[in-house]
Design a protein around this motif. Structure first.
Motif, PDB file in Angstrom:
ATOM      1  N   GLU A   6     -16.474  89.603  82.363  1.00 59.82           N
ATOM      2  CA  GLU A   6     -15.422  88.810  82.984  1.00 59.82           C
ATOM      3  C   GLU A   6     -14.466  88.286  81.913  1.00 59.82           C
ATOM      4  OE1 GLU A   6     -14.510  88.095  85.982  1.00 59.82           O
ATOM      5  OE2 GLU A   6     -16.115  89.075  87.084  1.00 59.82           O
ATOM      6  N   PRO A   7     -13.163  88.465  82.099  1.00 52.84           N
ATOM      7  CA  PRO A   7     -12.214  88.042  81.073  1.00 52.84           C
ATOM      8  C   PRO A   7     -12.083  86.523  81.026  1.00 52.84           C
ATOM      9  CG  PRO A   7     -11.040  88.797  83.025  1.00 52.84           C
ATOM     10  CD  PRO A   7     -12.502  89.080  83.265  1.00 52.84           C
ATOM     11  N   THR A  33     -13.909  85.486  87.767  1.00 48.48           N
ATOM     12  CA  THR A  33     -12.924  84.576  87.181  1.00 48.48           C
ATOM     13  C   THR A  33     -12.076  83.864  88.232  1.00 48.48           C
ATOM     14  OG1 THR A  33     -12.839  85.933  85.185  1.00 48.48           O
ATOM     15  CG2 THR A  33     -11.012  84.421  85.553  1.00 48.48           C
ATOM     16  N   PRO A  34     -11.575  84.536  89.272  1.00 52.27           N
ATOM     17  CA  PRO A  34     -10.793  83.812  90.287  1.00 52.27           C
ATOM     18  C   PRO A  34     -11.562  82.680  90.961  1.00 52.27           C
ATOM     19  CG  PRO A  34     -10.402  86.155  90.494  1.00 52.27           C
ATOM     20  CD  PRO A  34     -11.518  85.997  89.505  1.00 52.27           C
ATOM     21  N   ILE A  35     -12.880  82.815  91.095  1.00 56.53           N
ATOM     22  CA  ILE A  35     -13.671  81.734  91.682  1.00 56.53           C
ATOM     23  C   ILE A  35     -13.703  80.541  90.743  1.00 56.53           C
ATOM     24  CG2 ILE A  35     -15.917  81.112  92.624  1.00 56.53           C
ATOM     25  CD1 ILE A  35     -14.359  83.171  94.228  1.00 56.53           C
ATOM     26  N   PRO A  47      -2.139  82.308  87.339  1.00 55.25           N
ATOM     27  CA  PRO A  47      -1.579  83.653  87.086  1.00 55.25           C
ATOM     28  C   PRO A  47      -2.326  84.415  86.002  1.00 55.25           C
ATOM     29  CG  PRO A  47       0.162  82.010  87.231  1.00 55.25           C
ATOM     30  CD  PRO A  47      -1.118  81.252  87.173  1.00 55.25           C
ATOM     31  N   LYS A  48      -2.688  83.747  84.901  1.00 55.26           N
ATOM     32  CA  LYS A  48      -3.388  84.430  83.819  1.00 55.26           C
ATOM     33  C   LYS A  48      -4.751  84.950  84.281  1.00 55.26           C
ATOM     34  CE  LYS A  48      -1.348  82.166  79.772  1.00 55.26           C
ATOM     35  NZ  LYS A  48      -0.996  83.396  79.023  1.00 55.26           N
ATOM     36  N   ALA A  49      -5.474  84.094  85.025  1.00 54.90           N
ATOM     37  CA  ALA A  49      -6.813  84.483  85.477  1.00 54.90           C
ATOM     38  C   ALA A  49      -6.748  85.670  86.430  1.00 54.90           C
ATOM     39  CB  ALA A  49      -7.496  83.295  86.151  1.00 54.90           C
ATOM     40  N   LEU A  50      -5.832  85.625  87.396  1.00 56.19           N
ATOM     41  CA  LEU A  50      -5.722  86.720  88.347  1.00 56.19           C
ATOM     42  C   LEU A  50      -5.255  88.011  87.676  1.00 56.19           C
ATOM     43  CD1 LEU A  50      -4.162  84.899  91.432  1.00 56.19           C
ATOM     44  CD2 LEU A  50      -6.538  85.575  91.079  1.00 56.19           C
ATOM     45  N   ARG A  70      -5.730  88.972  84.537  1.00 54.98           N
ATOM     46  CA  ARG A  70      -6.803  89.551  83.738  1.00 54.98           C
ATOM     47  C   ARG A  70      -7.910  90.109  84.627  1.00 54.98           C
ATOM     48  NH1 ARG A  70      -7.469  85.931  78.227  1.00 54.98           N
ATOM     49  NH2 ARG A  70      -5.255  85.823  77.721  1.00 54.98           N
ATOM     50  N   TYR A  71      -8.184  89.433  85.720  1.00 51.56           N
ATOM     51  CA  TYR A  71      -9.225  89.919  86.635  1.00 51.56           C
ATOM     52  C   TYR A  71      -8.842  91.277  87.214  1.00 51.56           C
ATOM     53  CZ  TYR A  71     -12.114  90.229  90.853  1.00 51.56           C
ATOM     54  OH  TYR A  71     -12.969  90.664  91.842  1.00 51.56           O
ATOM     55  N   TYR A  72      -7.597  91.383  87.707  1.00 45.14           N
ATOM     56  CA  TYR A  72      -7.175  92.639  88.325  1.00 45.14           C
ATOM     57  C   TYR A  72      -6.960  93.755  87.298  1.00 45.14           C
ATOM     58  CZ  TYR A  72      -6.687  90.527  92.926  1.00 45.14           C
ATOM     59  OH  TYR A  72      -6.947  89.922  94.135  1.00 45.14           O
ATOM     60  N   SER A  73      -6.604  93.377  86.054  1.00 47.78           N
ATOM     61  CA  SER A  73      -6.453  94.419  85.029  1.00 47.78           C
ATOM     62  C   SER A  73      -7.805  95.028  84.689  1.00 47.78           C
ATOM     63  CB  SER A  73      -5.798  93.814  83.784  1.00 47.78           C
ATOM     64  OG  SER A  73      -6.634  92.808  83.216  1.00 47.78           O
ATOM     65  N   VAL A  74      -8.846  94.189  84.584  1.00 47.49           N
ATOM     66  CA  VAL A  74     -10.188  94.698  84.321  1.00 47.49           C
ATOM     67  C   VAL A  74     -10.684  95.517  85.499  1.00 47.49           C
ATOM     68  CG1 VAL A  74     -12.582  94.042  83.883  1.00 47.49           C
ATOM     69  CG2 VAL A  74     -10.731  92.840  82.714  1.00 47.49           C
ATOM     70  N   LYS A  75     -10.411  95.026  86.702  1.00 51.43           N
ATOM     71  CA  LYS A  75     -10.846  95.737  87.910  1.00 51.43           C
ATOM     72  C   LYS A  75     -10.161  97.085  88.019  1.00 51.43           C
ATOM     73  CE  LYS A  75     -11.313  95.174  92.913  1.00 51.43           C
ATOM     74  NZ  LYS A  75     -11.032  94.283  94.071  1.00 51.43           N
ATOM     75  N   LYS A  76      -8.874  97.146  87.670  1.00 51.26           N
ATOM     76  CA  LYS A  76      -8.126  98.398  87.746  1.00 51.26           C
ATOM     77  C   LYS A  76      -8.634  99.398  86.713  1.00 51.26           C
ATOM     78  CE  LYS A  76      -3.439 100.268  87.606  1.00 51.26           C
ATOM     79  NZ  LYS A  76      -1.986  99.921  87.430  1.00 51.26           N
TER      80      LYS A  76
END
Length: 258
Positions: free
Chosen positions: A107-108, A176-178, A244-247, A249-255
């Motif tokens: 998790e970032p 991370t979003p949680i 914004p930073k958390a989302l 990084r989360y979606y970049s790792v997920k992608k």
């Protein structure tokens, strides 16, 4: 109790379950004891007990103690208690439906834990938002300031609940979003309690008030400072920077994982 922007210099936590398992995997003696423990009837139960003890940090235990004391003393209303229960259920719901943890990918992190300015800011928010209001509430019992105690208690209760929930969300079972959701939700709720605290402190002149003038000025000052600090924390840090930073990084790792 960092206000949602990272751990402070006052964080004192027990080893995590992952650290314990890593040490055991590197230690031959631990591996042998683990194998013997699995064969023995009480081995599995001892491991689960150790994992449960590592789940709660020293800070979480303190926050939980404050939550229990305030709840048992009747200093918080039923709406605030219901809010805490709702936040727990909703956090688990969106963690399963909208933001599941990224299995197999680390998790970032959003902010570096070595940021000195951030640590100082976190320490400042703890002192202003937690320790000083608790001292104000304790003094209120000696001066019989029931209105001041009643007005300041919801803020302290919700901040302690936020600290405990941030520790829960920091577990590897949550993404991370949680971890972003908890401070944003609680900070937004506490803005309303701080508004009520401000209103009650400045309305004491129109009510029968048994406290000293000094206490009245301290109460107003605390309410104003907390309103300014936590409004800045929500609208100046959490919403424009942290979310914004958390989302992202989360979606970049997920992608990248997909």
């Amino acid at each position: 109790m960092s206000g949602g922007v990272g751990p402070t210099c006052s964080d004192i936590s027990l080893p995590t379950e992952q650290e314990i398992l890593h040490k055991e995997s590197c230690d031959p003696k631990q591996q042998q004891q683990q194998q013997e423990g699995i064969k023995s009837p009480g081995g599995v139960g001892q491991k689960r007990a150790a994992a449960a003890a590592a789940f709660l940090s020293f800070q979480q235990l303190n926050a939980l103690a404050v939550v229990v004391i305030f709840s048992a003393s009747g200093m918080v209303c039923a709406e605030d208690l219901a809010f805490v229960v709702f936040s727990m259920m909703y956090m688990y719901f969106i963690s399963r439906v909208a933001f599941p943890p990224l299995a197999g990918a680390g998790e970032p992190t959003v902010f570096s834990q070595e940021n000195r300015l951030l640590r100082l800011y976190g320490f400042f928010t703890i002192v202003v938002g937690f320790f000083l209001p608790i001292a104000y509430i304790l003094e209120g019992f000696f001066e019989e300031d029931k209105e001041g105690i009643k007005a300041a208690s919801p803020h302290v209760f919700l901040l302690a609940s936020q600290s405990f929930m941030e520790g829960v969300a920091g577990n590897d079972r949550f993404s991370t979003p949680i971890r972003v959701f908890v401070p944003v939700l609680y900070n937004a709720r506490r803005v309303f309690t701080l508004t009520e605290w401000l209103r009650d402190e400045f309305a004491k002149e129109d009510k029968e008030y048994s406290g000293s003038v000094r206490r009245q000025m301290i109460g107003r000052g605390l309410a104003v400072v907390n309103m300014a600090v936590w409004s800045f924390n929500l609208f100046g840090i959490l919403l424009p920077l942290y979310v914004p930073k958390a989302l992202k990084r989360y979606y970049s790792v997920k992608k990248s994982k997909d």
